[in-house]
Design a protein around this motif. Structure first.
Motif, short mmCIF file in Angstrom:
data_model
loop_
_atom_site.label_atom_id
_atom_site.label_comp_id
_atom_site.label_asym_id
_atom_site.label_seq_id
_atom_site.Cartn_x
_atom_site.Cartn_y
_atom_site.Cartn_z
N ASP A 142 -1.36 5.99 -4.11
CA ASP A 142 -0.12 6.04 -3.11
C ASP A 142 0.61 5.04 -1.86
O ASP A 142 1.27 4.72 -1.66
N ALA A 145 -0.80 2.03 -1.46
CA ALA A 145 0.86 0.54 -1.05
C ALA A 145 1.50 0.91 -0.36
O ALA A 145 2.36 -0.01 0.50
N TYR A 147 1.54 1.87 3.06
CA TYR A 147 0.98 1.75 4.08
C TYR A 147 1.09 -0.25 4.08
O TYR A 147 1.51 -0.68 4.89
N ILE A 148 0.72 -0.82 3.16
CA ILE A 148 0.63 -2.18 2.52
C ILE A 148 1.89 -2.41 3.60
O ILE A 148 2.18 -3.91 3.82
N ILE A 149 2.84 -2.06 2.09
CA ILE A 149 4.56 -1.93 2.54
C ILE A 149 4.76 -2.19 3.25
O ILE A 149 5.43 -3.15 4.42
N THR A 159 -1.61 -9.09 0.03
CA THR A 159 -1.19 -8.15 0.09
C THR A 159 -0.15 -7.05 -0.36
O THR A 159 -0.36 -6.15 -1.19
N TYR A 160 1.00 -7.76 -0.81
CA TYR A 160 2.06 -7.68 -2.05
C TYR A 160 2.06 -7.17 -3.15
O TYR A 160 1.69 -5.93 -3.69
N ALA A 163 -0.70 -4.51 -3.15
CA ALA A 163 0.25 -2.66 -3.01
C ALA A 163 0.96 -2.36 -4.38
O ALA A 163 0.93 -1.22 -5.14
N CYS A 166 -1.56 -1.16 -6.64
CA CYS A 166 -2.30 0.53 -6.36
C CYS A 166 -1.14 1.01 -6.74
O CYS A 166 -1.67 1.79 -7.72
N LEU A 167 0.28 1.14 -7.06
CA LEU A 167 1.32 1.52 -7.49
C LEU A 167 1.31 1.84 -9.38
O LEU A 167 1.80 2.50 -10.02
N PHE A 309 9.70 3.01 0.71
CA PHE A 309 9.97 1.41 0.22
C PHE A 309 11.29 0.85 0.77
O PHE A 309 11.10 -0.58 1.62
#
Length: 442
Positions: A142, A145, A147-149, A159-160, A163, A166-167, A309
């Motif tokens: 979590d 995800a 951090y990437i966003i 990268t999106y 994320a 991961c979610l 987000f």
């Protein structure tokens, strides 16, 4: 708890039981009482207060619920406080026992001995490290995800997508983990199990624990049973099994082309179950039951997602992310659960023994590290249904003993490859659709 899962009783209790009024099965069925260990209970009023819901208990009305009772409850001393006041009698011993009933009683005894063996082996004791690692998996993914966003937003599709992946994993694995706590299979304390379940399904997933338990316990008690199992209440969307399709066909009910359901199923239920149906059902349930404390947990989930987000993606972007994650999560959930149930027997309640009813409606998928992880060990669906309070990391240990019991009673123990189980969903939907089509056009 005594041998085979029976409630411990003192000599005084046993003496008192002998003084109870004796009832015949005909009277028990007529009054919709339930029987546990040959004792009769009037649950007409208590069922409304039952934590699992009124419907769960009344689904066993007029039946012997011993195996279901001992398999669902892990604190017999606490349960006995509620059961003693509603005990009204005992079952009259039958002078002429039907051979089928005698065989059913023998299977019941053998299953209780198997449960006692599992207790002796310590298979109902949870490995706390196992569940801690699975919980940490959720937190870490979590945060990754988020951090990437935060760093990339929509700037990079790779990268999106990472994320989102991961979610999706967080939501799917949280679903399996809350399921463990919902079945009271981790802590000895029921309160602790329910607390952690609320944290996971409410704070991490955004759903109601009470709603989930209410519908899921009904599924376990009467799996694939028409009008009893909420997981097969598809309304007029899909016809499954060999009973409903013929009934619909003979009644000339043809609201959809059911002979094509093996195609449209994959474009309807898997993508829509969680993001649409479960959300609507949860909201309706919480309003109806007035579960304000569970609304608090769901609010934590919504606030968490807003903080993680919205600053980067904006409100609309966050809503899009939400439905994208739910879309893939729904596919994962439906695929993982339906491969074990949908191709199996679907019928009206035949009052079968606990063991036989679970084996008729449930199958396994072969064990592997991937299959265990992706399905939350529900590839051992048979063992899970037989022993719902057993920690999932112990299913494989009891599986050989379950197979042996199946051999003794000539009961089919089905274990498939993942690919075969998936194909069987298509096959069973196709077969049911064709049965409807033939009956409809007779």
């Amino acid at each position: 708890m005594g041998k085979g899962g029976k409630v411990d009783q003192t000599e005084t209790d046993l003496a008192d039981d002998q003084k109870l009024k004796v009832y015949k099965w005909q009277e028990i069925k007529q009054n919709k009482w339930i029987v546990i260990d040959n004792l009769v209970y009037d649950v007409s009023r208590f069922s409304r207060k039952h934590p699992g819901g009124e419907r769960l208990m009344l689904n066993h009305a007029g039946q012997d619920a011993t195996d279901a009772f001992t398999c669902f409850h892990n604190d017999m001393k606490k349960v006995s406080k509620y059961m003693n006041p509603i005990r009204i009698g005992r079952v009259q011993p039958e002078s002429d026992i039907n051979p089928n009933e005698e065989r059913k009683a023998e299977l019941h005894k053998d299953f209780q001995n198997l449960k006692a063996l599992a207790e002796k082996k310590g298979l109902f004791k949870a490995n706390m490290g196992f569940f801690l690692l699975h919980f940490m998996q959720l937190i870490i993914l979590d945060l990754i995800a988020a951090y990437i966003i935060y760093k990339s937003g929509y700037a990079n599709w790779f990268t999106y997508s990472l994320a989102v992946a991961c979610l999706v994993i967080v939501q799917a694995q949280a679903g399996w983990l809350q399921h463990d706590f919902g079945h009271l299979s981790v802590f000895k304390s029921n309160k602790m199990n329910h607390l952690v379940q609320n944290i996971i399904i409410g704070g991490i997933m955004g759903f109601s624990a009470h709603w989930w338990n209410y519908r899921h316990y009904q599924h376990h008690a009467k799996p694939n049973t028409i009008k009893r199992d909420p997981d097969i209440r598809f309304g007029v969307l899909y016809l499954i099994g060999k009973v409903i399709p013929i009934e619909y066909g003979k009644k000339k009910i043809g609201k959809l082309p059911y002979n094509l359901q093996q195609f449209y199923f994959f474009f309807t239920l898997p993508p829509l179950l969680i993001p649409i149906y479960f959300v609507i059902e949860t909201v309706y349930f919480l309003i109806k039951k007035r579960k304000l404390h569970e609304i608090m947990w769901i609010s934590i989930y919504l606030l968490r997602w807003y903080a993680m987000f919205v600053p980067t993606l904006g409100f609309i972007g966050t809503v899009k992310l939400y439905f994208l994650v739910r879309f893939f999560e729904s596919f994962w959930f439906v695929w993982s659960t339906q491969i074990s149930h949908l191709p199996m027997t679907v019928d009206y309640d035949k009052d079968l023994s606990w063991f036989r009813s679970q084996l008729n409606s449930t199958c396994n998928v072969e064990q592997s590290a991937f299959n265990d992880w992706v399905s939350g060990h529900l590839n051992f669906q048979i063992e899970h249904h037989l022993f719902p309070t057993m920690p999932r990391h112990n299913y494989y240990k009891i599986a050989p003993d379950v197979r042996e019991l199946c051999k003794k009673y000539n009961i089919d123990y089905q274990c498939k490859t993942m690919s075969q189980a998936t194909i069987d969903i298509y096959k069973c939907l196709k077969e049911s659709g064709e049965m409807w089509y033939e009956a409809y056009n007779m």
